[in-house]
Design a protein around this motif. Structure first.
Motif, mmCIF file in Angstrom:
data_model
loop_
_atom_site.group_PDB
_atom_site.id
_atom_site.type_symbol
_atom_site.label_atom_id
_atom_site.label_comp_id
_atom_site.label_asym_id
_atom_site.label_seq_id
_atom_site.Cartn_x
_atom_site.Cartn_y
_atom_site.Cartn_z
ATOM 1 N N ILE A 45 -41.393 -66.884 18.770
ATOM 2 C CA ILE A 45 -40.655 -67.856 17.842
ATOM 3 C C ILE A 45 -41.835 -67.292 17.169
ATOM 4 N N THR A 46 -43.651 -68.042 17.607
ATOM 5 C CA THR A 46 -44.252 -68.632 16.691
ATOM 6 C C THR A 46 -45.180 -67.835 16.060
ATOM 7 N N SER A 47 -45.325 -66.503 16.700
ATOM 8 C CA SER A 47 -45.920 -65.549 16.626
ATOM 9 C C SER A 47 -45.523 -64.035 15.362
ATOM 10 N N PHE A 89 -41.044 -66.840 7.973
ATOM 11 C CA PHE A 89 -40.348 -68.216 6.844
ATOM 12 C C PHE A 89 -41.556 -68.232 6.443
ATOM 13 N N ARG A 90 -42.791 -68.979 6.489
ATOM 14 C CA ARG A 90 -44.232 -68.708 5.916
ATOM 15 C C ARG A 90 -43.870 -68.434 4.658
ATOM 16 N N GLY A 91 -43.873 -66.835 5.371
ATOM 17 C CA GLY A 91 -44.118 -65.799 4.217
ATOM 18 C C GLY A 91 -42.816 -66.192 3.009
ATOM 19 N N ALA A 108 -57.614 -76.405 9.837
ATOM 20 C CA ALA A 108 -56.546 -77.394 8.511
ATOM 21 C C ALA A 108 -55.254 -76.695 8.713
ATOM 22 N N ARG A 109 -54.511 -77.714 9.425
ATOM 23 C CA ARG A 109 -52.902 -76.864 9.829
ATOM 24 C C ARG A 109 -52.839 -78.285 10.622
ATOM 25 N N VAL A 110 -51.714 -78.560 10.863
ATOM 26 C CA VAL A 110 -50.622 -79.551 10.953
ATOM 27 C C VAL A 110 -49.498 -79.344 11.877
ATOM 28 N N PRO A 111 -49.083 -79.858 13.585
ATOM 29 C CA PRO A 111 -49.106 -81.049 13.315
ATOM 30 C C PRO A 111 -50.491 -80.233 14.747
ATOM 31 N N ILE A 112 -50.335 -81.632 15.028
ATOM 32 C CA ILE A 112 -52.177 -82.344 15.971
ATOM 33 C C ILE A 112 -52.103 -83.448 16.258
ATOM 34 N N ALA A 140 -55.360 -83.433 1.999
ATOM 35 C CA ALA A 140 -55.142 -84.250 2.827
ATOM 36 C C ALA A 140 -56.181 -83.938 3.941
ATOM 37 N N HIS A 141 -55.222 -82.563 4.254
ATOM 38 C CA HIS A 141 -56.038 -81.336 5.363
ATOM 39 C C HIS A 141 -57.400 -80.607 5.814
ATOM 40 N N ARG A 142 -57.003 -80.940 3.821
ATOM 41 C CA ARG A 142 -58.663 -79.911 3.679
ATOM 42 C C ARG A 142 -59.954 -79.986 3.701
ATOM 43 N N THR A 143 -59.893 -82.306 4.380
ATOM 44 C CA THR A 143 -61.113 -82.891 4.122
ATOM 45 C C THR A 143 -61.832 -82.412 5.378
ATOM 46 N N SER A 178 -48.513 -85.126 11.098
ATOM 47 C CA SER A 178 -47.723 -84.229 11.099
ATOM 48 C C SER A 178 -47.025 -84.198 9.777
ATOM 49 N N VAL A 179 -45.768 -83.236 10.154
ATOM 50 C CA VAL A 179 -45.531 -83.085 8.535
ATOM 51 C C VAL A 179 -43.782 -83.349 8.852
ATOM 52 N N PHE A 180 -43.068 -83.574 8.290
ATOM 53 C CA PHE A 180 -41.382 -83.484 7.913
ATOM 54 C C PHE A 180 -41.265 -81.517 7.601
ATOM 55 N N THR A 181 -41.703 -80.634 8.712
ATOM 56 C CA THR A 181 -41.073 -78.940 9.048
ATOM 57 C C THR A 181 -40.782 -78.377 10.448
ATOM 58 N N ALA A 182 -40.776 -77.632 10.227
ATOM 59 C CA ALA A 182 -40.102 -77.358 11.525
ATOM 60 C C ALA A 182 -41.564 -76.669 12.691
ATOM 61 N N ASN A 183 -42.173 -76.538 12.410
ATOM 62 C CA ASN A 183 -43.864 -77.076 12.560
ATOM 63 C C ASN A 183 -43.929 -78.319 13.638
ATOM 64 N N GLY A 184 -43.663 -79.442 12.462
ATOM 65 C CA GLY A 184 -44.100 -80.357 12.491
ATOM 66 C C GLY A 184 -42.234 -81.044 13.582
ATOM 67 N N ASP A 234 -50.976 -84.986 3.689
ATOM 68 C CA ASP A 234 -50.330 -85.070 2.724
ATOM 69 C C ASP A 234 -50.746 -84.218 2.882
ATOM 70 N N LEU A 235 -50.581 -82.625 2.720
ATOM 71 C CA LEU A 235 -50.105 -81.001 2.610
ATOM 72 C C LEU A 235 -50.706 -80.442 0.727
ATOM 73 N N VAL A 236 -49.329 -81.877 0.010
ATOM 74 C CA VAL A 236 -49.618 -81.394 -1.441
ATOM 75 C C VAL A 236 -51.077 -82.064 -1.391
ATOM 76 N N CYS A 259 -54.361 -79.064 18.739
ATOM 77 C CA CYS A 259 -53.827 -78.305 18.167
ATOM 78 C C CYS A 259 -53.420 -77.169 18.430
ATOM 79 N N GLU A 260 -52.022 -76.153 17.008
ATOM 80 C CA GLU A 260 -50.978 -75.054 17.634
ATOM 81 C C GLU A 260 -50.257 -75.585 18.332
ATOM 82 N N THR A 261 -48.509 -75.645 18.459
ATOM 83 C CA THR A 261 -47.537 -75.792 18.302
ATOM 84 C C THR A 261 -47.398 -75.332 20.282
ATOM 85 N N ILE A 262 -47.619 -73.988 20.041
ATOM 86 C CA ILE A 262 -47.226 -73.816 21.655
ATOM 87 C C ILE A 262 -48.748 -74.791 22.565
HETATM 88 N N1 LIG Z 1 -49.704 -71.810 14.205
HETATM 89 C C1 LIG Z 1 -49.775 -72.922 13.864
HETATM 90 C C2 LIG Z 1 -49.418 -73.037 12.197
HETATM 91 C C3 LIG Z 1 -48.885 -73.846 11.748
HETATM 92 C C4 LIG Z 1 -48.339 -74.678 10.407
HETATM 93 O O1 LIG Z 1 -48.656 -73.716 9.793
HETATM 94 N N2 LIG Z 1 -49.013 -75.758 9.792
HETATM 95 C C5 LIG Z 1 -48.447 -76.123 8.403
HETATM 96 C C6 LIG Z 1 -47.471 -77.671 7.858
HETATM 97 S S1 LIG Z 1 -45.818 -76.197 8.517
HETATM 98 C C7 LIG Z 1 -49.675 -76.605 7.610
HETATM 99 O O2 LIG Z 1 -50.329 -77.464 8.092
HETATM 100 N N3 LIG Z 1 -49.604 -75.501 6.484
HETATM 101 C C8 LIG Z 1 -51.040 -76.462 5.923
HETATM 102 C C9 LIG Z 1 -51.654 -75.502 4.739
HETATM 103 O O3 LIG Z 1 -51.249 -73.771 5.662
HETATM 104 O O4 LIG Z 1 -52.556 -74.997 3.838
HETATM 105 C C10 LIG Z 1 -49.170 -73.986 14.398
HETATM 106 O O5 LIG Z 1 -48.618 -73.039 15.328
HETATM 107 O O6 LIG Z 1 -49.508 -75.212 14.854
#
Ligand SMILES: N[C@@H](CCC(=O)N[C@@H](CS)C(=O)NCC(=O)O)C(=O)O
Length: 207
Positions: free
Chosen positions: A103-105, A111-113, A50-54, A37-40, A6-12, A32-34, A69-72
């Protein structure tokens, strides 16, 4: 034992709070998203998107390990595993589903935008940032109106709908002007959730 990526974000934080609320044993690993590490290939074998959390739960429903995976999906999985934070009535469960989806959809991608156009997309395109901020404020106005006469999001009880929405209110709201200040009902609801010890612990995980 549950392994959390995971990461320290609202989704995490949604998942971190849920793990703390359910008093489950877990080990948290920051991704490490920057650094990408999630694209390996290894990470994509866990989540092709390729997203967290998992989470990986060693003790899945059939006794074998399961990756979720997927927060919901994670919140619903942990709720079913522990039998907690889900109303017993069918009507209440529909309310939970509606607010999870709202909230999620709808709200999360706004906020991602804001984040993408403020930090990632080259050129800081101000009209795009303002568009997402305006839409996020409209969504908060809907949430605020609902909370004017509801203590919680679903079934008059604290559920995964609140756990899913709280970090958006507490963390994501900082990216709109004046944050939660205009939304008195969201603030009342968020303040009551913020008092929970598990929420306080969960909101700090990987911080
Ligand atoms: N729909 C996904 C969204 C997760 C998401 O956007 N995670 C972000 C971190 S908060 C992420 O992994 N971003 C990496 C990227 O976009 O490359 C969920 O609900 O888990």
């Amino acid at each position: 034992m549950i392994q959390l990526y995971s990461v320290f974000t609202a989704n995490g934080q949604k998942v971190h709070v849920m793990l703390e609320e359910c008093e489950l044993e877990y080990s948290a690993m920051a991704v490490d998203l920057v650094g990408g590490a999630h694209r390996t290939p290894e990470f994509r074998s866990l989540n092709p998107f390729a997203r967290v959390p998992i989470i990986i739960d060693e003790q899945g429903p059939d006794g074998n390990p399961i990756t979720v995976c997927e927060t919901i999906a994670i919140l619903e999985y942990l709720s079913a595993k522990t039998g907690r934070f889900m109303p017993s009535s069918a009507r209440g469960r529909v309310e939970v589903a509606q607010w999870l989806s709202f909230i999620t959809s709808n709200v999360g991608p706004l906020f991602r935008g804001i984040f993408m156009f403020s930090n990632i997309v080259p050129g800081k395109i101000q009209p795009a940032i303002e568009h997402f901020q305006t839409e996020a404020k409209k969504a908060f106005a809907v949430l605020d109106a609902y909370l004017a006469d509801h203590e919680f999001l679903a079934a008059n009880e604290y559920t995964i709908a609140d756990i899913n929405a709280y970090p958006v209110a507490a963390t994501s709201s900082k990216s709109i002007a004046r944050g939660l200040e205009p939304y008195t009902n969201i603030r009342r609801w968020a303040d009551s959730i913020a008092k929970r010890a598990a929420v306080q612990r969960g909101m700090k995980v990987l911080g």
